[in-house]
Each structure stands twice: as structure tokens, then as C-alpha cells.
Design a protein around this motif. Structure first.
Motif, short mmCIF file in Angstrom:
data_model
loop_
_atom_site.label_atom_id
_atom_site.label_comp_id
_atom_site.label_asym_id
_atom_site.label_seq_id
_atom_site.Cartn_x
_atom_site.Cartn_y
_atom_site.Cartn_z
N ILE A 1 -9.41 0.18 29.71
CA ILE A 1 -8.08 0.78 29.23
C ILE A 1 -8.62 0.65 27.23
O ILE A 1 -8.50 1.07 26.86
CB ILE A 1 -8.20 -0.18 29.25
N HIS A 2 -9.90 -0.49 26.89
CA HIS A 2 -10.27 -0.34 26.02
C HIS A 2 -10.43 0.39 25.23
O HIS A 2 -10.28 1.59 23.90
CB HIS A 2 -10.60 -1.76 25.32
N ILE A 3 -11.75 1.61 25.62
CA ILE A 3 -11.91 3.04 25.10
C ILE A 3 -11.09 3.66 24.72
O ILE A 3 -11.11 4.46 24.22
CB ILE A 3 -13.26 3.26 26.90
N LEU A 4 -9.61 3.53 25.52
CA LEU A 4 -9.49 4.94 26.31
C LEU A 4 -8.47 4.44 24.98
O LEU A 4 -7.50 5.84 24.46
CB LEU A 4 -8.56 4.88 27.25
N GLN A 5 -8.06 3.33 25.04
CA GLN A 5 -7.14 3.07 23.60
C GLN A 5 -7.41 2.85 22.28
O GLN A 5 -6.94 4.18 21.36
CB GLN A 5 -7.22 1.23 23.56
N ASN A 6 -9.09 3.86 21.81
CA ASN A 6 -10.04 3.33 20.84
C ASN A 6 -9.61 5.60 20.67
O ASN A 6 -9.26 5.83 19.40
CB ASN A 6 -10.90 3.29 21.15
N GLU A 7 -9.65 5.80 21.64
CA GLU A 7 -10.05 7.41 21.39
C GLU A 7 -8.09 7.35 21.49
O GLU A 7 -7.67 8.79 20.27
CB GLU A 7 -9.78 7.90 22.67
N GLN A 8 -7.31 7.23 21.55
CA GLN A 8 -5.97 7.86 22.03
C GLN A 8 -6.18 6.95 19.98
O GLN A 8 -4.86 7.77 19.41
CB GLN A 8 -4.91 6.69 22.20
N LYS B 1 -7.28 7.24 17.32
CA LYS B 1 -8.20 8.99 16.95
C LYS B 1 -7.06 9.34 17.24
O LYS B 1 -7.00 10.61 15.67
CB LYS B 1 -9.32 9.44 17.48
N LYS B 2 -6.56 9.91 17.83
CA LYS B 2 -5.19 10.90 18.09
C LYS B 2 -4.42 10.86 17.52
O LYS B 2 -3.62 11.47 16.57
CB LYS B 2 -5.66 11.43 20.14
N GLN B 3 -4.05 10.15 17.33
CA GLN B 3 -2.75 8.99 16.99
C GLN B 3 -3.04 9.35 15.28
O GLN B 3 -2.42 9.46 14.47
CB GLN B 3 -2.24 7.59 16.88
N ASN B 4 -4.42 9.28 14.41
CA ASN B 4 -4.54 9.14 13.56
C ASN B 4 -4.23 10.76 13.20
O ASN B 4 -4.14 11.25 12.17
CB ASN B 4 -6.03 8.64 12.93
N GLU B 5 -5.15 11.61 13.18
CA GLU B 5 -5.00 13.07 12.85
C GLU B 5 -3.64 13.41 13.00
O GLU B 5 -3.18 14.26 12.86
CB GLU B 5 -5.81 14.02 14.42
N ARG C 1 -1.91 12.22 10.45
CA ARG C 1 -2.03 12.98 9.01
C ARG C 1 -1.33 14.36 9.03
O ARG C 1 -0.94 14.60 7.83
CB ARG C 1 -4.28 13.17 9.24
N GLN C 2 -1.44 15.01 10.07
CA GLN C 2 -0.01 16.01 10.29
C GLN C 2 1.21 15.90 9.63
O GLN C 2 1.51 16.46 9.07
CB GLN C 2 -0.17 16.56 11.54
N LYS C 3 1.53 14.46 10.73
CA LYS C 3 3.10 14.03 9.81
C LYS C 3 2.72 13.96 8.52
O LYS C 3 3.65 14.18 7.41
CB LYS C 3 3.52 13.10 10.36
#
Length: 632
Positions: free
Chosen positions: A357-364, A366-370, A373-375
């Protein structure tokens, strides 16, 4: 001495692996209608895990953990239910928080019950009943009692189960629990072959679950309606129910319900001698039950599979299935005695899942950072637009505020004018009332004086003349008596119009004498305080009469109802008003319930004629205060 134990576990694991492979091959070549899972497809609720991790207080952590347990229970992940349940139980127990202990023990009991460990479930429900009773948590107490009833149902103690269910139904106010109970009462009647009663209970529960959109409870109820159809030889209707539940359960991730429907479809195929279809359905159900470690579900499926293989003449597989069934029975007994071993294994597996789950959280992240940025870009464009828009809005706002201020000013001026008019009308009304009272008083004096001086004097003169001229007349005494009676009536009438007590005595002395007279026959202590005394004595005679009658009424009420030991009366004369304060230390009363009585109504009627006001303040066992003000 440890070698036989490890050898036993090795054989057990090997037999599970071989049997699973046989069943997977069977499904692969015979059907594509039943889904099997190599791994648990459930995606953990990451938001709740983050709340638990970042919780600043135990209360926040406990509530989030309970939500996470409900999430896993809904998806049929019983091992996760038990893991998080035991963790929360240990923390709640160390902090001695009985409310969370009552709720957590119910989650642990439900997990054990669904897994097939009924003794463990009963133990936790009984613990929970004690915690709920100490915490005065009625809802948790009712859920635990409901759980004990289900354990009795699974142990085939139908009458005891029915008694507990009906008792809980009578006392709970939780509508969801009420209709869960109706469903379980239907289960009891179904086990007793009382199909009509059972269907009535299921229908009642189903209508409620549909109204509140509780899909899983709907499907659990419908699968039982399918069992009624199966037992009453309505095979096609039963199959329709089972397939409907199977498809809906898979679509909504209700995996425990999905395995149960697979097993029931396999059993139904067996009953109509479609043995190959039965083998496919039951094999899929067994693999899935093994993956989720549903012990009781595995036993049910293996029992049905053994019957299928016997019917097919495959006694070798039938024997292997029964052997596996016996091992599961032994495991059930072993696990109910060695629960701590199971908890450690579950904890290990859960921690592995949390690492994933922690691995998935890290990926999430990264997506949230992108996304962030768009926001930011969008916000920049928005700020530029607002820089232009805000001055325009500011000008419009100032204009609106100016209009609003002018409108409010007009309203204030209008209200001031209305108030002046109302004050003027009130003053005129008060002036007319005073003049009217003064005129009435003057007229009463004139009539009294006229009656006393003119008619009284005439009657006295007539009596004197009769006494001088008609003593020998036989009607003399009769006429004299009539004249005396008439004279007394005229005199009494003149005194009634203006009582002589109010004209011959000082008002404060008159009130003091009255209070002293009534105090002789009463234990209540009464104090009378006029201020200033001379000013009070100079009050208009008509107002004196009114005040005297009001004080009489108040004292009468106090003696009758207040049970007071002390009464204080203050009569104050100001420049433009007279103030009367009447206070006792009696039992008081609730002014919302007993707003008025005849005495208070009489006082208000007298005050209305003088434009006076009365304020009443009373509380039970704290006495009564009456504040009267009369304008002059």
C-alpha cells in the motif's frame, strides 16, 4: 519432538496445493461462468489508512479504524477485520475506553463467526455485552445480543435464537438492526421449514433495505429467498435468485457473498443431476473460499463436492475431498484453541499488504503532484482574471452599499415617525383615561355630598317636624322607621362611593392597620415599606382604592397558594409613576404552565384601566416577585 508437527503442516499444505490445482484445471476446461481469484483483488482504503497514521488523538484513530474494519467486512476480508479489530481492542483496553471496547469486540466476534469459529465468536460477544453494559452503550449491547442469537442459530438452537432475536427487536431503536433481526428470524423459520413465516420476514427486511439502498443486505436476503424456492422444489426460481446474487456480488466486490452463491448454484446443479456443472461451480467456490480462508465455507463446498464425485463414480476424489474436510474440521478446533498463532500470521500478512500500500501511496503522491502543478497553472490564470474583475466588483459594491445605506436611513426615519405618532397617541390616551378617572372621582364626591347634605338633611328635618306635630298619630312610629331606613341607605350609598377610610385616614396608616389585622390570624411575617411616606399619602383617592384592592388580592393569593413565611411589600411614589413590589419566599410556580388565575386576571383588569403594567417572576421552590408600575 517437533518433527511430526512440521511434517503434518507440510502434508496439509501439499494436499491443499494439489487439490486447488485439480479444481482450477477443472474450471479452466469446463466453464467460464465462474470467476476464481489467485490473489485478493481488494484495494485497501488508502484515505482511512492515512487518517489512522496521522491521527492526533485516539478518538480520531479509533473512528477511522472502525470505518476501515467495516470496509473490509463489506468486501469479505475477514482476516483484515480480525487484525485491525484486535489492534484496536488492545489499544482501547490499555486506555480503558469501554465504549470502543464494546464496539470492537462486536467486529471481532462477527469476523470469527463469518470465518466459522463459533466458539470464538460467542466468547467475544459475551465480552462485548459486559463492556457495553458498563459503558451504558445500548446500541452495542443490542448488536452483541443479536450476535449471540446468530451463534445459537448456527448451532441449531433455534428456540433460544428466536427468543433472543425477539427480545432485541422489542428494545432496539436502530431501524437497520431491526430489519437485520427480521432477516435472521426468517433464517430461524427457514431452518424449521416454516416457509410462509420465513418469507414474510424476508420480505419485510428486503423492503427496508431497498428503501435505504443497502445493497449487500438486499442480496443476502434474496439468496435466502432462493433457498426457500429450492426447498419448495421451485428449482428455476432458486437458480435465478442465485445467479442474480452471484453477478451483483462480483460486480460490487462482495466476495463472501459471491462464494456463497457459487456454492449454492453447485448444490442446485447437483440436486437436478447436472453433475459436471455442479463440479465446476463448487470447484470455483472452493478455490475462492481457500483464498479468503473461509473455513466454514470450505467445509460446506467440500461436503457438496464429495457428493458430486460419488454420483460421478469418482471415489478416489471423493475420498480425497472427505479427507480434506476432516482436516478443516481439525483445523477449526485447533484455531479456536490457538488463536494467538493465527493473529501473528494475520499481522504478518497484513503488514506485507501495508508495504504494498505504501508503494501505491508513493505513486499516488506523484500523480497528486502533477495534478497540483496543473492546478497551479489554472490558479495563475484565475488570479489574473480576478485582478481585473475585483476593482469592477468593488465599484459595484460601493454603489450598492450607498443605495443600501439610503434605504436603511429611510426605514429608520419612517420608524422614528411611526414611534412619535404612537407615543403621541399613547400620551393622549393616558391623558383621557386620567381625566376620565378624575371626572368620575369628582362626580362620585359630588353625588355623595349631595346625598348626605341635601337628601339626608331633608330627611332629618322631616323626622324632626313629625316628632313635634304628630306624636299622637298612630302611624307616627311606622313613618319614623321608614325615614330612618331611608336615611341610613342614603348615608351608606354616599360612603360606598368614596369609603370614609380613604378620606379620614392616611393611606399608609390604613394599609398598615389592614396588614396588622390579617397578620393576627396568620403565622406569615409581613413587612410594608412606603417611600416617601408623605408622597404616598398624597396619591389620588381613586388610585388609593385601586392599590388597596390590588394589595388585598395579592395577599389573598399568597395566603392561599404560596405557603410563605415572609412577605415584603414596597410602595414607592416617583415623579411620574407609582411602583408596587410584592415579594414572598413561598413555593413559587411554573409561569409557563400556570400563566394566570382569577386573582391575577382581576389585577391586570384594574391595571389596564390605568395603563399600568405588571411583571411576574417566579420559580418552583424559589418564591414569587410581582412588580407593578402605574403612570401618573
Amino acid at each position: 519432538m517437533y518433527k511430526p508437527i512440521w511434517f503434518f503442516f507440510f502434508l496439509f499444505f501439499l494436499s491443499q496445493l494439489v487439490l486447488s490445482q485439480i479444481l482450477i484445471d477443472s474450471i479452466k476446461y469446463r466453464s467460464t461462468n465462474f470467476t476464481t481469484f489467485g490473489v485478493n483483488p481488494t484495494k485497501t482504503n488508502l484515505a482511512l489508512l492515512q487518517i489512522i497514521k496521522d491521527a492526533g488523538t485516539f478518538d480520531i484513530k479509533a473512528k477511522a479504524t472502525l470505518e476501515l474494519i467495516d470496509f473490509h467486512d463489506k468486501n469479505g476480508n475477514i482476516d483484515s477485520v480480525l487484525f485491525y479489530g484486535h489492534n484496536l481492542y488492545d489499544e482501547s483496553n490499555s486506555l480503558k475506553i469501554k465504549t470502543y471496547l464494546a464496539q470492537t469486540t462486536n467486529k471481532i466476534a462477527v469476523g470469527n463467526r463469518k470465518k466459522g469459529l463459533h466458539d470464538e465468536a460467542l466468547k467475544w460477544h459475551l465480552k462485548g455485552l459486559n463492556y457495553a453494559k458498563i459503558a451504558a452503550d445500548k446500541n452495542s449491547f443490542n448488536y452483541h445480543k443479536y450476535g449471540v442469537a446468530i451463534v445459537n442459530l448456527q448451532r441449531k438452537k433455534y428456540e433460544e435464537s428466536l427468543r433472543l432475536l425477539k427480545e432485541t427487536l422489542d428494545i432496539t431503536k436502530n431501524e437497520k438492526l431491526k430489519h437485520k433481526i427480521h432477516k435472521r428470524i426468517g433464517d430461524v423459520y427457514l431452518a424449521q421449514n416454516k416457509y410462509k413465516k420465513s418469507k414474510q420476514e424476508y420480505t419485510k427486511a428486503l423492503l427496508f433495505f431497498e428503501s435505504v439502498k443497502e445493497l449487500k443486505n438486499q442480496l443476502e436476503t434474496k439468496i435466502q429467498l432462493g433457498l426457500i424456492a429450492e426447498k419448495t422444489q421451485n428449482t428455476q426460481q432458486a437458480l435465478n435468485y442465485y445467479i442474480f446474487v452471484k453477478d451483483k456480488a462480483l460486480k460490487n466486490n462482495f466476495y463472501d457473498l459471491y462464494f456463497d452463491s457459487q456454492n449454492r448454484i453447485g448444490r442446485l446443479y447437483f440436486s437436478i443431476q447436472e453433475y459436471e456443472n455442479a463440479e465446476v461451480a463448487l470447484s470455483a467456490a472452493y478455490i475462492n473460499a481457500m483464498q479468503w480462508d473461509y473455513i466454514e465455507q470450505q467445509q460446506r463446498v467440500l461436503n457438496n463436492l464429495s457428493l458430486v464425485y460419488v454420483a460421478l463414480g469418482d471415489y478416489k476424489n471423493a475420498y480425497a475431498i472427505l479427507t480434506q474436510y476432516q482436516k478443516l474440521s481439525d483445523r477449526t478446533l485447533n484455531e479456536q484453541n490457538k488463536k494467538e498463532v493465527n493473529r501473528l500470521e494475520v499481522q504478518y500478512n497484513t503488514l506485507q499488504k501495508e508495504n504494498e500500500i505504501h508503494i501505491l501511496q508513493n505513486e499516488q503522491i506523484k500523480k497528486q503532484n502533477e495534478i497540483q502543478r496543473q492546478k497551479t497553472l489554472k490558479i495563475s490564470f484565475l488570479i489574473g482574471f480576478l485582478v481585473i474583475l475585483i476593482p469592477v466588483i468593488g465599484l459595484l459594491y460601493l454603489y450598492y452599499q450607498k443605495l443600501q445605506t439610503q434605504s436603511e436611513l429611510n426605514i429608520v426615519q419612517e420608524e422614528a415617525n411611526q414611534q412619535k405618532i404612537a407615543t403621541f397617541l399613547k400620551e393622549q390616551e393616558l391623558k383621557l383615561i386620567k381625566e376620565n378617572i378624575a371626572g368620575q372621582d369628582k362626580e362620585r364626591k359630588r353625588i355623595a355630598q349631595e346625598l348626605h347634605d341635601s337628601i339626608g338633611g331633608n330627611l332629618a328635618s322631616i323626622k324632626l317636624q313629625l316628632s313635634n306635630t304628630a306624636k299622637n298619630n298612630k302611624n307616627y312610629q311606622h313613618i319614623t322607621k321608614q325615614i330612618d331606613d331611608t336615611y341610613n341607605q342614603v348615608r351608606n350609598l354616599s360612603h360606598t362611593l368614596i369609603p370614609k377610610e380613604f378620606t379620614e385616614n392616611m393611606f399608609t396608616r390604613l394599609l398598615t392597620n389592614y396588614i396588622e389585622n390579617i397578620q393576627k390570624d396568620n403565622k406569615t411575617k409581613i413587612t410594608f415599606s412606603p417611600h416617601p411616606k408623605q408622597e404616598v399619602n398624597n396619591i389620588d383617592e381613586a388610585l388609593k382604592v385601586t392599590l388597596f384592592k390590588i394589595i388585598q388580592e395579592l395577599l389573598t393569593n399568597a395566603f392561599k397558594h404560596a405557603k410563605a413565611s415572609q412577605i415584603n411589600i414596597h410602595l414607592n411614589k416617583y415623579e411620574d409613576s407609582v411602583n408596587l413590589i410584592f415579594e414572598d419566599n413561598g413555593i413559587g410556580f411554573n409561569t409557563k404552565i400556570h400563566k394566570n388565575g382569577m386573582g391575577l386576571d382581576n389585577i391586570k383588569s384594574r391595571l389596564d384601566s390605568l395603563s399600568g403594567s405588571m411583571r411576574l417572576d417566579s420559580f418552583q421552590n424559589r418564591g414569587t416577585l410581582i412588580d407593578i408600575e402605574i403612570p401618573l
